[in-house]
Design an enzyme around this catalytic site. Structure first.
Site, short mmCIF file in Angstrom:
data_model
loop_
_atom_site.label_atom_id
_atom_site.label_comp_id
_atom_site.label_asym_id
_atom_site.label_seq_id
_atom_site.Cartn_x
_atom_site.Cartn_y
_atom_site.Cartn_z
N ASP A 1 0.81 -1.22 0.00
CA ASP A 1 0.00 0.00 0.00
C ASP A 1 0.84 1.27 0.00
OD1 ASP A 1 0.82 -0.88 2.57
OD2 ASP A 1 -0.60 0.49 3.51
N LYS B 1 -6.92 -0.18 6.19
CA LYS B 1 -5.72 0.03 7.00
C LYS B 1 -5.50 1.53 7.19
CE LYS B 1 -1.05 0.88 6.94
NZ LYS B 1 0.02 0.28 6.19
N GLU C 1 -3.54 0.51 13.49
CA GLU C 1 -2.07 0.55 13.45
C GLU C 1 -1.50 1.84 14.05
OE1 GLU C 1 1.70 0.40 10.30
OE2 GLU C 1 -0.34 0.30 9.54
N GLU D 1 1.79 2.89 15.02
CA GLU D 1 3.18 2.40 14.96
C GLU D 1 4.06 3.17 15.94
OE1 GLU D 1 6.95 1.86 11.86
OE2 GLU D 1 4.97 2.40 11.09
N LYS E 1 -2.30 -4.01 13.96
CA LYS E 1 -0.99 -4.03 13.29
C LYS E 1 0.00 -3.27 14.17
CE LYS E 1 1.40 -3.35 8.92
NZ LYS E 1 1.31 -3.10 7.47
N SER F 1 2.18 -8.59 8.86
CA SER F 1 1.69 -7.71 7.81
C SER F 1 2.89 -6.90 7.35
CB SER F 1 0.56 -6.80 8.32
OG SER F 1 0.13 -5.92 7.29
N TYR G 1 5.73 6.88 4.19
CA TYR G 1 5.37 6.23 2.92
C TYR G 1 3.97 6.65 2.50
CZ TYR G 1 2.57 2.77 5.47
OH TYR G 1 1.62 2.13 6.25
#
Length: 392
Positions: free
Chosen positions: A67, A179, A219, A221, A261, A330, A392
């Site tokens: 993605d 996501k 998610e 992170e 995630k 993932s 990203y």
């Protein structure tokens, strides 16, 4: 005021028509409920969400994350001398998604919006290619990180505006999970504001996704950036996940219909002492046991800049004993790095590149089962991929 959810229509995911369109969801209160108790119903999708989550969290399988935004995909292509064009992006993603036998090890694929609507060179939609391999198509729905005013140079994730209508369209196109990635930086504090913003944004996204038939991957992170010890990472991760689940509950999110995630609990990338896979597994599982309800079906770890082998070894260590959840992967770079370098943009290398993807997917499948050994891994797979301030 207590809130509960009731299942309604049975899911067709495992049956004959997993991508058939369904009517939009609705919410209501039951007039016959006891006084002071509101019963909220997610009428159209509850059972389907649960079945989709279970399908992704299936034994010996995990998620292929492709993605990356067009800009980030362009950086990957530039590393092998290719221009950042839609033709080249389509060619690379076709290589990945048409790998024969991929569904044996991969249960879900997170796509960028462009990829969701693309087809193979012979006209087959990518979502249909995935369905034939029994891989669930997913979609990245956040709009990226921007500076968070009032914070310690931290970020927040945008994309809630228009998310409901976009999610409905993604569902029609064949996506069945979503996501949303936000980040927390340990060197930046993290501030209470940044943690709360991350948790609240994830919860709103999750509720909107479920109302439109998409299983949300949650998610937050915890970035690897920093020189802090593993104990500090655990402390921050416990705080973040505490806030996340508080706000998920506040937003009436169905826990059985989500996936997580998380980052693995590791020392900062610049910490002087590396941790063993056994130590990382111990700290990470402690985090999960303290913060994640067993109702959540799947924990799909991100690799976060670890080498391909490191990410697989750590996942394997976490699966040496039974867990209340499906503990899996993932991965983006930790599945794609060797593939890209093998391909080099040359048609004659496609088959070899696809074989290298299967090697990495099988390795992580074995790790999900607790049966992986790094014996025979090449040096390229052992190279770290950490990038400070990675976006990203």
């Amino acid at each position: 005021m207590a809130c509960v959810k009731l299942n309604s229509l049975s899911s067709q995911w495992i049956a004959n028509n997993p991508f058939s369109s369904r009517r939009g969801s609705s919410s209501s209160s039951i007039s016959t409920a006891p006084r002071g108790v509101s019963l909220r119903i997610r009428a159209s999708y509850s059972d389907e969400l649960v079945q989709t989550a279970k399908s992704v969290a299936s034994r010996g399988r995990g998620i292929l994350a492709i993605d990356e935004s067009n800009a980030t995909c362009g950086k990957r292509l530039a590393s092998i001398g290719l221009d950042n064009t839609e033709v080249n992006r389509q060619a690379y993603r076709q290589l990945l998604l048409t790998t024969p036998g991929l569904g044996e090890y991969i249960s879900g694929a997170i796509l960028f919006e462009e990829t969701l609507y693309q087809s193979t060179n012979d006209g087959k939609k990518f979502v249909d290619v995935l369905r034939e391999e029994k891989i669930v198509p997913g979609i990245k729905v956040d709009k990226g990180l921007v500076p968070l005013p009032g914070s310690n140079n931290e970020s927040w994730c945008q994309g809630l505006d228009g998310l409901a209508s976009r999610s409905a369209e993604y569902y029609k196109q064949g996506a069945r999970f979503a996501k949303w990635r936000t980040v927390v930086s340990i060197p930046s504090g993290p501030s209470a504001l940044a943690v709360k913003e991350a948790a609240w944004g994830l919860a709103r996204y999750a509720a909107i996704s479920q109302d439109n038939g998409l299983v949300p991957i949650v998610e937050p992170e915890i970035l690897l950036d920093g020189d802090h010890p593993i104990e500090r990472t655990l402390e921050v991760a416990e705080k973040v996940w505490s806030e996340v689940f508080f706000y998920l509950a506040q937003n009436n999110v169905l826990f059985e219909g989500i996936l997580l995630k998380p980052s693995m609990v590791t020392p900062g990338a610049e910490h002087k002492q590396k941790a063993s896979p056994e130590t990382i597994a111990n700290f990470t599982l402690n985090l999960l046991k303290r913060r994640v309800p067993p109702a959540v079906p799947g924990i799909m770890f991100l690799s976060g800049g670890q080498s391909e082998v490191e990410a697989t070894l750590n996942l394997n260590a976490m699966n040496q004993s039974p867990n209340p959840w499906h503990v899996s992967f993932s991965y983006a770079r930790a599945l794609q790095n060797t593939v890209l370098k093998t391909w080099q943009g040359r048609p004659e290398n496609v088959e070899a590149a696809q074989k290298s993807l299967l090697v990495r997917a099988k390795a992580n499948s074995l790790a999900q089962l607790g049966r992986y050994s790094a014996e025979g891994e090449n040096e390229e797979a052992k190279k770290g991929m950490f990038v400070k301030g990675y976006t990203y």
